[in-house]
Design an enzyme around this catalytic site. Structure first.
Site, PDB file in Angstrom:
ATOM      1  N   TRP A   1      47.534  38.961  40.589  1.00 54.58           N
ATOM      2  CA  TRP A   1      46.821  40.232  40.820  1.00 54.58           C
ATOM      3  C   TRP A   1      47.785  41.395  40.655  1.00 54.58           C
ATOM      4  O   TRP A   1      47.442  42.432  40.074  1.00 54.58           O
ATOM      5  CB  TRP A   1      46.171  40.252  42.195  1.00 54.58           C
ATOM      6  CG  TRP A   1      45.078  39.230  42.329  1.00 54.58           C
ATOM      7  CD1 TRP A   1      45.040  38.165  43.171  1.00 54.58           C
ATOM      8  CD2 TRP A   1      43.854  39.175  41.566  1.00 54.58           C
ATOM      9  NE1 TRP A   1      43.890  37.443  42.984  1.00 54.58           N
ATOM     10  CE2 TRP A   1      43.140  38.042  42.017  1.00 54.58           C
ATOM     11  CE3 TRP A   1      43.301  39.967  40.560  1.00 54.58           C
ATOM     12  CZ2 TRP A   1      41.900  37.677  41.487  1.00 54.58           C
ATOM     13  CZ3 TRP A   1      42.061  39.604  40.031  1.00 54.58           C
ATOM     14  CH2 TRP A   1      41.378  38.475  40.499  1.00 54.58           C
TER      15      TRP A   1
ATOM     16  N   ASP B   1      47.754  47.108  47.433  1.00 52.28           N
ATOM     17  CA  ASP B   1      46.532  46.327  47.265  1.00 52.28           C
ATOM     18  C   ASP B   1      46.472  45.379  48.460  1.00 52.28           C
ATOM     19  O   ASP B   1      47.213  44.400  48.534  1.00 52.28           O
ATOM     20  CB  ASP B   1      46.590  45.533  45.944  1.00 52.28           C
ATOM     21  CG  ASP B   1      45.394  44.592  45.787  1.00 52.28           C
ATOM     22  OD1 ASP B   1      44.547  44.532  46.695  1.00 52.28           O
ATOM     23  OD2 ASP B   1      45.324  43.895  44.748  1.00 52.28           O
TER      24      ASP B   1
ATOM     25  N   LYS C   1      36.685  39.906  51.561  1.00 53.09           N
ATOM     26  CA  LYS C   1      37.473  38.900  52.302  1.00 53.09           C
ATOM     27  C   LYS C   1      37.484  39.240  53.793  1.00 53.09           C
ATOM     28  O   LYS C   1      37.031  38.455  54.614  1.00 53.09           O
ATOM     29  CB  LYS C   1      38.882  38.801  51.745  1.00 53.09           C
ATOM     30  CG  LYS C   1      38.869  38.369  50.267  1.00 53.09           C
ATOM     31  CD  LYS C   1      40.185  38.620  49.624  1.00 53.09           C
ATOM     32  CE  LYS C   1      40.133  38.683  48.112  1.00 53.09           C
ATOM     33  NZ  LYS C   1      39.452  37.593  47.451  1.00 53.09           N
TER      34      LYS C   1
HETATM   35  N1  PMP Z   1      43.709  41.866  44.404  1.00 51.83           N
HETATM   36  C1  PMP Z   1      43.773  40.792  45.202  1.00 51.83           C
HETATM   37  C2  PMP Z   1      44.971  40.598  46.092  1.00 51.83           C
HETATM   38  C3  PMP Z   1      42.740  39.847  45.202  1.00 51.83           C
HETATM   39  O1  PMP Z   1      42.805  38.770  45.982  1.00 51.83           O
HETATM   40  C4  PMP Z   1      41.622  40.066  44.352  1.00 51.83           C
HETATM   41  C5  PMP Z   1      40.438  39.127  44.321  1.00 51.83           C
HETATM   42  N2  PMP Z   1      40.591  37.870  44.765  1.00 51.83           N
HETATM   43  C6  PMP Z   1      41.617  41.184  43.521  1.00 51.83           C
HETATM   44  C7  PMP Z   1      42.673  42.067  43.598  1.00 51.83           C
HETATM   45  C8  PMP Z   1      40.474  41.458  42.592  1.00 51.83           C
HETATM   46  O2  PMP Z   1      39.414  41.908  43.356  1.00 51.83           O
HETATM   47  P1  PMP Z   1      37.993  42.302  42.794  1.00 51.83           P
HETATM   48  O3  PMP Z   1      37.311  41.052  42.383  1.00 51.83           O
HETATM   49  O4  PMP Z   1      37.347  42.977  43.987  1.00 51.83           O
HETATM   50  O5  PMP Z   1      38.185  43.246  41.659  1.00 51.83           O
END
Ligand code: PMP
Length: 361
Positions: free
Chosen positions: A103, A173, A197
């Site tokens: 991510w 993030d 989450k």
């Molecule tokens: N950042 C992190 C740390 C994540 O765990 C996730 C999704 N698992 C995301 C970003 C992406 O999130 P989204 O699907 O809401 O775009």
């Protein structure tokens, strides 16, 4: 709700049962309204109250000073990968990114579309088994901001505390650990988190940002890509995700009723420690992340062979323990035990692990 399983899924994830019951109680009519929350106007008094409650809960939990804004957006954390540089990275500027997982890497790749990205540290060559220590951060003192991912959902690592950025705005993030522990917000320039989450259902993204960063955006940005639009309209420039904000307001009220972030942190520590202690007891289970970087949210481990890993996942599911399969990019097991995940479920997993080792070890 007696037929519920223990849901270890990484997200969208388990919600507090009392919140689910509250939602059910308010269908098909919110008290005194004769309509459900799915049917009300986002300009109604009922929704204004919901939005205010959500904002107030976030302010109280994060102990936000007045110079921080609370914004409710759409597009998930992934949209923030773009909005952060679009708003905060000047054309001639540079942004520091710490790459601690896929991510984080995606966030940096997106930022490269808008300006210069420096990698202040990366643990990619170690398969992201840990987050870097303070001494490893090679920071640019003139960076527009430094971006980190506080909890790496896929790898099961978490920053034990936020790095000191020496005055450079810290952008975090926090999608997979927001409100799982106290937030020392004055160290942060901007925090973002998809709700699915620790905050509620998918569909709303929480952004908390310092006022002085709002005006940095170039005027050419599309309206909905500018943080200022959400600041000036209190997240009501257009129709917000009404239902998701409503559930977020209930989940954040639940966190407050439970005792707030200190209490969440102590429960989360206790739950995670039980699992790690069991993983460390023998060689049958092997924790995949470095002990000093272990996450209290996503506990990752492996069995001796891929076959045993597969057998574990399916046998656990037969026993009401679902969603344990590790992310497709890393394999193994991942027990996601966010705020709302009950301690009983952790105990059940520990018992199951013991039994599985006895019969297969
Ligand atoms: N950042 C992190 C740390 C994540 O765990 C996730 C999704 N698992 C995301 C970003 C992406 O999130 P989204 O699907 O809401 O775009």
């Amino acid at each position: 709700m007696t037929d519920r399983v223990f849901n270890f899924g990484a997200g969208p994830a388990v919600l507090p049962v009392v919140v689910l019951e509250q939602i059910r109680e308010h269908f098909p009519s919110l008290p005194g309204l004769g309509m459900s929350v799915l049917e009300i106007s986002h300009r109604s008094k009922a929704f204004a109250d919901i939005l205010s409650a959500a904002e107030m809960n976030v302010r109280e939990l994060a102990e936000l000073p007045a110079n921080y804004h609370v914004l409710f957006l759409q597009g998930g954390a992934t949209q923030q990968f773009a909005m952060v540089p679009m708003n905060l990275l000047p054309k001639q500027g540079v942004a520091d990114y710490v790459i601690t997982g896929s991510w984080a890497k995606k966030a940096a790749e997106e930022a490269r579309k808008f300006g210069l990205v420096r990698v202040a540290a990366t643990t990619e060559s170690e398969n992201y088994v840990r987050v870097p220590g303070a001494a490893e951060l090679n920071q640019d003192a003139d960076a527009a901001y430094m971006h980190i991912t506080s909890n790496n959902t896929i790898y099961g690592t978490q920053w034990p505390s936020m790095p000191n950025t020496n005055g450079v705005p810290l952008v975090v993030d926090a999608s997979s650990d927001i409100f799982s522990r106290p937030l020392y917000v004055t160290n942060h320039g901007l925090i973002y988190a998809g709700a699915q989450k620790n905050l509620g259902p998918a569909g709303v993204t929480l952004v908390v940002m310092k006022d002085e960063l709002v005006a940095r955006a170039p005027l050419s940005l599309p309206t909905l890509m500018r943080y200022e639009t959400y600041v000036n309209s209190r997240s009501l420039h257009n129709t917000p995700p009404v239902f998701a904000v409503y559930v977020l307001s209930l989940v954040t009220s639940w966190i407050r009723e439970q005792g707030g972030l200190e209490e969440m942190a102590s429960r989360n520590k206790r739950k995670a420690a039980k699992l790690y202690a069991h993983i460390d007891r023998t060689d049958f289970y092997r924790g995949t992340s470095h002990p000093a970087s272990r996450s209290d949210m996503n506990v990752t481990f492996r069995l001796p062979t891929a076959d045993l890993d597969a057998q574990f996942v399916s046998s656990a599911a037969d026993n009401g323990l679902v969603g344990l399969k590790g992310h497709r990019s890393v394999g193994g097991q991942r027990a996601s035990i966010y705020n709302a995940f009950p301690e009983d479920g952790v105990n059940a997993l520990v018992d199951f692990m013991g039994e599985f080792e006895r019969t297969n070890g």
